[in-house]
Design an enzyme around this catalytic site. Sequence first.
Site, PDB file in Angstrom:
ATOM      1  N   GLY A  14      -4.502  -0.286  -0.687  1.00 29.89           N
ATOM      2  CA  GLY A  14      -5.227   0.963  -0.974  1.00 29.89           C
ATOM      3  C   GLY A  14      -5.154   2.025   0.102  1.00 29.89           C
ATOM      4  O   GLY A  14      -5.929   2.975   0.079  1.00 29.89           O
ATOM      5  N   ILE A  21     -10.241   4.934   3.039  1.00 27.69           N
ATOM      6  CA  ILE A  21     -11.199   3.925   3.509  1.00 27.69           C
ATOM      7  C   ILE A  21     -10.438   2.682   3.977  1.00 27.69           C
ATOM      8  O   ILE A  21     -10.770   2.094   5.014  1.00 27.69           O
ATOM      9  CB  ILE A  21     -12.201   3.589   2.382  1.00 27.69           C
ATOM     10  CG1 ILE A  21     -13.128   4.802   2.148  1.00 27.69           C
ATOM     11  CG2 ILE A  21     -13.007   2.337   2.723  1.00 27.69           C
ATOM     12  CD1 ILE A  21     -14.056   4.675   0.953  1.00 27.69           C
ATOM     13  N   GLN A  41       1.457   2.290  -3.246  1.00 27.04           N
ATOM     14  CA  GLN A  41       1.641   2.498  -4.679  1.00 27.04           C
ATOM     15  C   GLN A  41       2.723   3.565  -4.886  1.00 27.04           C
ATOM     16  O   GLN A  41       2.430   4.747  -4.814  1.00 27.04           O
ATOM     17  CB  GLN A  41       0.318   2.971  -5.304  1.00 27.04           C
ATOM     18  CG  GLN A  41       0.417   3.257  -6.788  1.00 27.04           C
ATOM     19  CD  GLN A  41      -0.660   4.228  -7.256  1.00 27.04           C
ATOM     20  OE1 GLN A  41      -1.423   4.763  -6.456  1.00 27.04           O
ATOM     21  NE2 GLN A  41      -0.723   4.450  -8.551  1.00 27.04           N
ATOM     22  N   ASP A  65       1.984  -1.733  -7.667  1.00 29.29           N
ATOM     23  CA  ASP A  65       1.223  -0.879  -8.582  1.00 29.29           C
ATOM     24  C   ASP A  65       0.472  -1.834  -9.500  1.00 29.29           C
ATOM     25  O   ASP A  65       1.096  -2.537 -10.306  1.00 29.29           O
ATOM     26  CB  ASP A  65       2.167   0.033  -9.377  1.00 29.29           C
ATOM     27  CG  ASP A  65       1.378   0.991 -10.261  1.00 29.29           C
ATOM     28  OD1 ASP A  65       0.294   0.610 -10.768  1.00 29.29           O
ATOM     29  OD2 ASP A  65       1.848   2.123 -10.449  1.00 29.29           O
ATOM     30  N   VAL A  66      -0.828  -1.889  -9.381  1.00 26.73           N
ATOM     31  CA  VAL A  66      -1.595  -2.931 -10.083  1.00 26.73           C
ATOM     32  C   VAL A  66      -1.566  -2.776 -11.606  1.00 26.73           C
ATOM     33  O   VAL A  66      -1.973  -3.689 -12.322  1.00 26.73           O
ATOM     34  CB  VAL A  66      -3.056  -3.029  -9.578  1.00 26.73           C
ATOM     35  CG1 VAL A  66      -3.099  -3.458  -8.124  1.00 26.73           C
ATOM     36  CG2 VAL A  66      -3.816  -1.728  -9.805  1.00 26.73           C
ATOM     37  N   TYR A 156     -19.362  11.029 -12.252  1.00 25.56           N
ATOM     38  CA  TYR A 156     -18.710   9.766 -11.861  1.00 25.56           C
ATOM     39  C   TYR A 156     -18.328   8.963 -13.119  1.00 25.56           C
ATOM     40  O   TYR A 156     -17.354   8.216 -13.127  1.00 25.56           O
ATOM     41  CB  TYR A 156     -19.627   8.962 -10.935  1.00 25.56           C
ATOM     42  CG  TYR A 156     -18.898   7.926 -10.109  1.00 25.56           C
ATOM     43  CD1 TYR A 156     -17.863   8.282  -9.251  1.00 25.56           C
ATOM     44  CD2 TYR A 156     -19.249   6.580 -10.181  1.00 25.56           C
ATOM     45  CE1 TYR A 156     -17.192   7.335  -8.493  1.00 25.56           C
ATOM     46  CE2 TYR A 156     -18.601   5.620  -9.423  1.00 25.56           C
ATOM     47  CZ  TYR A 156     -17.568   6.009  -8.582  1.00 25.56           C
ATOM     48  OH  TYR A 156     -16.911   5.059  -7.831  1.00 25.56           O
ATOM     49  N   LYS A 163     -17.130   0.343 -11.858  1.00 28.84           N
ATOM     50  CA  LYS A 163     -17.674  -0.241 -10.623  1.00 28.84           C
ATOM     51  C   LYS A 163     -18.752  -1.281 -10.946  1.00 28.84           C
ATOM     52  O   LYS A 163     -18.896  -2.277 -10.233  1.00 28.84           O
ATOM     53  CB  LYS A 163     -18.244   0.849  -9.706  1.00 28.84           C
ATOM     54  CG  LYS A 163     -17.192   1.792  -9.106  1.00 28.84           C
ATOM     55  CD  LYS A 163     -16.163   1.084  -8.249  1.00 28.84           C
ATOM     56  CE  LYS A 163     -15.342   2.058  -7.418  1.00 28.84           C
ATOM     57  NZ  LYS A 163     -14.167   1.432  -6.787  1.00 28.84           N
ATOM     58  N   THR A 194     -11.839  11.644   0.692  1.00 26.03           N
ATOM     59  CA  THR A 194     -10.520  11.007   0.553  1.00 26.03           C
ATOM     60  C   THR A 194      -9.842  11.618  -0.679  1.00 26.03           C
ATOM     61  O   THR A 194     -10.478  12.365  -1.431  1.00 26.03           O
ATOM     62  CB  THR A 194     -10.674   9.496   0.312  1.00 26.03           C
ATOM     63  OG1 THR A 194     -11.386   9.310  -0.916  1.00 26.03           O
ATOM     64  CG2 THR A 194     -11.404   8.798   1.444  1.00 26.03           C
ATOM     65  N   ALA A 196      -9.033  10.041  -3.471  1.00 25.57           N
ATOM     66  CA  ALA A 196      -9.733   9.570  -4.668  1.00 25.57           C
ATOM     67  C   ALA A 196     -11.077  10.287  -4.812  1.00 25.57           C
ATOM     68  O   ALA A 196     -11.452  10.712  -5.905  1.00 25.57           O
ATOM     69  CB  ALA A 196      -9.935   8.061  -4.608  1.00 25.57           C
TER      70      ALA A 196
END
Length: 264
Positions: A14, A21, A41, A65-66, A156, A163, A194, A196
């Site tokens: 990440g 982070i 990624q 790349d997940v 969000y 999450k 960041t 994201a």
Amino acid sequence: MSSFMSGKRGLIMGVANNHSIAWGIAKTLAEHGAELAFTYQGDALRKRVEPLAASLGSKLVLPCDVEDVATVDALFAALKDAWGKLDFVVHAIGFSDKNELKGLYADTTRENFSRTMVISCFSFTEVAKRAAAMMPDGGSLVTLTYGGSTRVMPNYNVMGVAKAALEASVRYLAGDFGPQGIRVNALSPGPVRTLAGAGITDARLMFNYQKRHAPLRRTVSIDEIGGSALYLLSDLSSGVTGEIHYVDSGYNIISMPAPDALKT
Ligand code: NAD
């Protein structure tokens, strides 16, 4: 630098740049003697991650790349070849279409709901399963969540739902792998600037609001998140698993902002 983590080898997933982070966590772990492997990624990020990894003396920088499970399998095959065993993993991966990180949660599309869940939640389960197979002596897994999982945070939206599922996954994985001495926890930082983070509409407003109203009256740095990760990934937290650990200047405990904070 201490040698607190020396002899431990771990995977950092990440890092996008030096504001990530995951980068704050990686720096802290390396400062304390850990040996690190990194993922990136796609080729665009490779150019950023390789020099950062090199600056910490890391030689293993691997694509993943997940969304494509074949790349997850290839990653763990390469790690097994290089190291054989693994002591810890940091999963700091999240994604949702930024067009849906605004407005109503109710307007989330089926397609983006699924994609957000796979990348931001299920990938941790896929990674944990493969990592656990490389942890015969036990280990520690940490993912990154956010307080929008339990409280409604404007814009969000589907990330909050992902999450919440990620936090439930932490508890189930802690149950699954506990008998093998593998611990699974999450860090829940307050807002950090960041890539994201910038994808969320009105991110700056959220950042400034939490800065004014959190008990510590500030936001947190990636180095502070690194310190908390060091605790969860090291033997200092050997009795801790299945926890969601807030690193948010105390914002999560607030019901109503203090009167002095309301005036600023
Ligand atoms: P970042 O943009 O620096 O990192 C996000 C990372 O996710 C990037 O490295 C990106 O390459 C990776 N990623 C996205 N889709 C991927 C995919 N398909 N395959 C592999 N990697 C993929 O942002 P960040 O804020 O450091 O985010 C790290 C984690 O921290 C995320 O889970 C995020 O939700 C969480 N978090 C962020 C904040 C914040 O305010 N920034 C607060 C709490 C939690």
